[in-house]
Design an enzyme around this catalytic site. Structure first.
Site, PDB file in Angstrom:
ATOM      1  CD  GLU A   1      19.630  -9.961 -11.806  1.00 26.83           C
ATOM      2  OE1 GLU A   1      19.103  -9.117 -12.550  1.00 26.83           O
ATOM      3  OE2 GLU A   1      20.410  -9.676 -10.882  1.00 26.83           O
TER       4      GLU A   1
ATOM      5  N   PRO B   1       7.886  -5.690 -10.696  1.00 30.82           N
ATOM      6  CG  PRO B   1      10.014  -4.793 -10.980  1.00 30.82           C
ATOM      7  CD  PRO B   1       9.303  -6.066 -10.641  1.00 30.82           C
TER       8      PRO B   1
ATOM      9  NE  ARG C   1      -2.944   3.796   7.009  1.00 28.31           N
ATOM     10  CZ  ARG C   1      -2.644   4.585   8.022  1.00 28.31           C
ATOM     11  NH1 ARG C   1      -1.757   4.199   8.923  1.00 28.31           N
ATOM     12  NH2 ARG C   1      -3.215   5.747   8.156  1.00 28.31           N
TER      13      ARG C   1
ATOM     14  CG  ASP D   1     -11.767  14.757   6.982  1.00 29.53           C
ATOM     15  OD1 ASP D   1     -12.889  14.945   6.466  1.00 29.53           O
ATOM     16  OD2 ASP D   1     -11.103  15.647   7.531  1.00 29.53           O
TER      17      ASP D   1
HETATM   18  N1  4HQ Z   1      10.985  -6.049  -7.428  1.00 32.38           N
HETATM   19  N2  4HQ Z   1       6.963  -3.681  -6.980  1.00 32.38           N
HETATM   20  C1  4HQ Z   1      11.189  -8.410  -6.728  1.00 32.38           C
HETATM   21  C2  4HQ Z   1      10.383  -4.804  -7.446  1.00 32.38           C
HETATM   22  C3  4HQ Z   1       8.946  -4.622  -7.137  1.00 32.38           C
HETATM   23  C4  4HQ Z   1       8.199  -3.454  -7.393  1.00 32.38           C
HETATM   24  C5  4HQ Z   1      12.328  -6.102  -7.980  1.00 32.38           C
HETATM   25  C6  4HQ Z   1      10.298  -7.273  -7.070  1.00 32.38           C
HETATM   26  C7  4HQ Z   1      13.084  -7.344  -7.647  1.00 32.38           C
HETATM   27  C8  4HQ Z   1      13.093  -9.709  -7.407  1.00 32.38           C
HETATM   28  N3  4HQ Z   1       8.104  -5.478  -6.566  1.00 32.38           N
HETATM   29  N4  4HQ Z   1      12.269  -8.548  -7.676  1.00 32.38           N
HETATM   30  N5  4HQ Z   1       8.634  -2.328  -7.971  1.00 32.38           N
HETATM   31  O1  4HQ Z   1      11.034  -3.837  -7.725  1.00 32.38           O
HETATM   32  O2  4HQ Z   1       6.901  -4.912  -6.477  1.00 32.38           O
END
Ligand code: 4HQ
Length: 255
Positions: free
Chosen positions: A116, A88, A153, A168
């Site tokens: 975590e 994230p 894709r 398109d």
């Molecule tokens: N993760 N975009 C991996 C995500 C996530 C996201 C949370 C990644 C938990 C261990 N990964 N960890 N949003 O939520 O890519």
């Protein structure tokens, strides 16, 4: 194009990739996915991949050694690749980045964490951190699959008949217009007459207008740099909506 995925759940990746557009592309050989089980790169009897966090707190943290060992194994072929960590904290993924990956990279290596997250020192072995959106997943596997799916894709030959719909340029930059198929009437809901009219110019205009309606409602941020023609349709749409609001018959507007 080649993808490599590092995960403790290889079946999760493989299962999705058997089906549909991506499954066909892989069978045709126009893309390749190799999945590596991180537990195969552990050195202890219990194939342990996680440990308690330094500093304390809830949950477990993935250790760096299995990732390091797997990457060293993979990289021994000497082929250049982009190593991507799914998290994230990363740069937000988009269709633009999918195109960028398709154009610039021959091999993408996707690192999936669980628990975590992964020991921060993984960053020393990663080229880029990518997030698929602002929500918390239980692991990076879904994010890796989103990237593989959207990039595959783009490879010529991955889409068959759907190509026309995809390429398109007509609706580019807007949300999609509504689609209908048989039956003509279902539970009292009719297919819009215009789609049955056979008037292709009117149909194209209706689709553009409905695409603009969807975009205005849910993604007004996308409504910029409109062509004169699109602006004309948008203005028409806005006055229709304003009229309905003044008549008190429009559904509630966002915000
Ligand atoms: N993760 N975009 C991996 C995500 C996530 C996201 C949370 C990644 C938990 C261990 N990964 N960890 N949003 O939520 O890519």
């Amino acid at each position: 194009m080649k993808f490599e995925v590092l995960t403790i759940f290889p079946e999760v990746i493989e299962c999705y990739l058997k089906h549909g557009v991506v499954g066909r592309a892989l069978n045709k050989g126009i893309a390749e996915v190799k999945v590596y089980n991180l537990r195969d790169f552990t050195t202890d009897r219990h194939r342990k991949v996680d440990d308690y966090p330094y500093g304390g707190g809830a949950g477990m943290v993935m250790q760096i050694e299995p990732f390091y060992n797997a990457l060293r194994h993979i990289k021994s072929d000497g082929i250049p690749r982009k190593v991507i960590l799914l998290s994230p904290q990363g740069r937000r993924f988009s269709q633009r980045i999918a195109k960028e990956f398709y154009k610039e990279e021959k091999t993408l290596t996707l690192i999936c964490g669980r628990y975590e997250g992964i020991d921060e020192r993984i960053k020393a072995f990663v080229d880029e951190e990518i997030s698929i959106g602002d929500y918390v997943l239980s692991g990076g596997e879904l994010a890796a699959l989103v990237i593989i799916d959207s990039v595959v894709r783009l490879i010529p030959g991955a889409l068959g008949d759907e190509l026309s719909a995809e390429e398109d340029s007509f609706m580019k930059g807007f949300l999609d217009y509504p689609h209908y198929t048989r039956p003509e009437e279902f539970e009292g809901m009719r297919v819009p007459d215009i789609l049955l009219s056979g008037d292709h110019k009117k149909i194209a205009l209706w689709r553009k207008k409905e695409a603009l309606r969807n975009t205005l409602k849910n993604r007004p941020d996308l409504l910029k740099n409109l062509s004169a023609e699109d602006m004309k349709i948008l203005k028409e749409l806005c006055s229709e909506i304003n009229k309905k609001i003044l008549e008190g018959v429009h559904e509630p507007v966002n915000n």
